[in-house]
Design a protein around this motif. Structure first.
Motif, PDB file in Angstrom:
ATOM      1  N   ASP A 314      51.367  43.984  33.691  1.00 57.84           N
ATOM      2  CA  ASP A 314      51.692  44.560  32.392  1.00 57.84           C
ATOM      3  C   ASP A 314      51.245  46.023  32.329  1.00 57.84           C
ATOM      4  O   ASP A 314      50.179  46.383  32.832  1.00 57.84           O
ATOM      5  N   ALA A 315      52.052  46.861  31.691  1.00 57.08           N
ATOM      6  CA  ALA A 315      51.741  48.285  31.640  1.00 57.08           C
ATOM      7  C   ALA A 315      50.508  48.574  30.794  1.00 57.08           C
ATOM      8  O   ALA A 315      49.844  49.595  30.998  1.00 57.08           O
ATOM      9  N   ARG A 316      50.189  47.693  29.866  1.00 56.64           N
ATOM     10  CA  ARG A 316      49.040  47.928  28.993  1.00 56.64           C
ATOM     11  C   ARG A 316      47.777  47.240  29.472  1.00 56.64           C
ATOM     12  O   ARG A 316      46.677  47.673  29.144  1.00 56.64           O
ATOM     13  N   VAL A 317      47.908  46.145  30.220  1.00 54.21           N
ATOM     14  CA  VAL A 317      46.761  45.341  30.637  1.00 54.21           C
ATOM     15  C   VAL A 317      46.446  45.638  32.095  1.00 54.21           C
ATOM     16  O   VAL A 317      47.329  45.573  32.954  1.00 54.21           O
ATOM     17  N   ALA A 318      45.184  45.976  32.363  1.00 55.14           N
ATOM     18  CA  ALA A 318      44.767  46.272  33.733  1.00 55.14           C
ATOM     19  C   ALA A 318      44.324  45.008  34.462  1.00 55.14           C
ATOM     20  O   ALA A 318      44.757  44.741  35.589  1.00 55.14           O
ATOM     21  N   VAL A 319      43.459  44.221  33.844  1.00 54.02           N
ATOM     22  CA  VAL A 319      42.874  43.046  34.491  1.00 54.02           C
ATOM     23  C   VAL A 319      42.833  41.906  33.480  1.00 54.02           C
ATOM     24  O   VAL A 319      42.531  42.111  32.302  1.00 54.02           O
ATOM     25  N   THR A 320      43.141  40.711  33.977  1.00 56.01           N
ATOM     26  CA  THR A 320      43.029  39.500  33.161  1.00 56.01           C
ATOM     27  C   THR A 320      41.930  38.618  33.734  1.00 56.01           C
ATOM     28  O   THR A 320      41.913  38.344  34.937  1.00 56.01           O
ATOM     29  N   VAL A 321      41.009  38.177  32.874  1.00 55.35           N
ATOM     30  CA  VAL A 321      39.909  37.296  33.274  1.00 55.35           C
ATOM     31  C   VAL A 321      40.068  35.977  32.521  1.00 55.35           C
ATOM     32  O   VAL A 321      40.101  35.955  31.284  1.00 55.35           O
ATOM     33  N   VAL A 322      40.196  34.896  33.271  1.00 53.04           N
ATOM     34  CA  VAL A 322      40.363  33.569  32.683  1.00 53.04           C
ATOM     35  C   VAL A 322      39.233  32.678  33.184  1.00 53.04           C
ATOM     36  O   VAL A 322      38.959  32.631  34.393  1.00 53.04           O
TER      37      VAL A 322
END
Length: 349
Positions: A314-322
């Motif tokens: 995603d252009a707005r989200v750098a990293v996702t942590v789940v």
């Protein structure tokens, strides 16, 4: 610095001027001397126009913001029309002006070589069909005024040979230019490939050095003890394995704080997966520092049994942590999501 193009231009001007000067060397009276001079002037103007006229094709920006004029080597349409007109007018004017008695003298036949040279210039300027059409017009005009055999004997064959040789030379030069351009592209590709290989070798050396630094002590103890490891040593081996996977799968996500929090989470028993799938390739070092600080803060407060850290397309989200943890009384494949954090790109949120 003297270029080949300038040398050829000077030679073309000198040669055409010499051919035209032959037309002024009258060995006997002519009927219309002013017509001869006018035909010579027309020939020189058209010929030198075909030599020097290089219209501006377009402009291209260069370093510093200036515009550089780019000129075309192909002969403009107006010059082609003038060259063809010259191939018709000059033979007719000269033949009428010198009179029937002098049409086979040198000052009455110079136009055969002159128009032939003009058509060579037209061909070299990238207009072969115009050049061959001009030679055909010259052949018709010269044969009409002096007869087929005298025209062939007095220069028409030579003009034909010039044009054939020029056509061959142009073809060879164009082929050499294409081969040179292709060779240059191959050399650039080979250089880029070699550079990439050097970079990859350097990266592999760095990864090997990191692997030795992380796993070396554990491997040394394992060998020294014959594979019989205490519980603390097994924990250190698992931590070393996790560190190696992190360094190989997500090096751009790591700094000292992130590595510390990953190790702390693993020591408490968490299973962590770090994966960089290229979402941070265009992120500079300053932005990476901000992203890593947010990631370290997220890990510091995490208590999940399994943590997944992935870069986002995603252009707005750098990293996702789940984060997922086992719910009481439920199987492991029904783990509840107890952590969801999207770290935005700095300045894009």
């Amino acid at each position: 610095m003297i270029s080949v193009q300038r040398v050829l231009t000077v030679l073309a001007v000198a040669f055409t001027a010499y051919l035209a000067a032959r037309g002024l060397w009258w060995t006997e009276p002519v009927d219309y001397p002013l017509v001869i001079v006018a035909a010579l002037a027309l020939y020189l103007v058209v010929t030198w126009l075909c030599i020097f006229w290089r219209p501006v094709r377009d402009t291209a920006p260069v370093d510093g913001g200036d515009d550089r004029m780019r000129r075309s080597d192909r002969l403009p349409m107006v010059a082609q029309v003038l060259a063809l007109s010259c191939a018709v007018i000059v033979p007719t004017a000269i033949s009428r002006a010198v009179g029937p008695e002098a049409r086979v003298d040198s000052f009455g036949t110079w136009y055969i070589g002159g128009i032939g040279a003009l058509m060579v210039i037209v061909l070299v300027r990238g207009r072969p069909w115009t050049a061959w059409a001009g030679l055909a017009l010259l052949a018709v005009a010269s044969m009409a005024w002096m007869g087929p055999i005298p025209a062939l004997q007095l220069g028409l064959v030579g003009s034909l040979v010039w044009l054939v040789v020029a056509q061959l030379v142009v073809k060879l030069v164009e082929r050499a230019a294409r081969d040179t351009s292709r060779l240059a592209r191959l050399q650039r590709a080979a250089s880029a490939w070699q550079t990439s290989q050097v970079v990859r070798q350097r990266e592999r050396r760095v990864q090997v050095q990191k692997a030795l630094a992380v796993a070396g002590p554990v491997l040394t103890r394992t060998v020294a003890r014959g594979g019989e490891l205490a519980e603390d040593d097994r924990l250190e081996a698992r931590l070393a394995e996790g560190k190696l996977r992190d360094e190989m799968r997500g090096p751009r996500l790591l700094d000292d704080d992130v590595r510390t929090e990953l190790e702390r989470a693993r020591r408490r028993g968490a299973n962590i997966t770090v994966l960089d799938e290229g979402g941070l390739d265009d992120v500079d070092e300053e932005m990476l520092k901000v992203i890593r600080a947010h990631l370290a803060e997220t890990l510091r407060s995490a208590s999940s049994d399994r943590i997944y850290i992935r870069t986002s397309p995603d252009a707005r989200v750098a990293v996702t942590v789940v984060g997922r943890s086992s719910s009481v009384g439920t199987p492991s494949d029904e783990d509840a999501v107890d952590l969801w954090r999207e770290i935005p790109h700095p300045g894009r949120a």
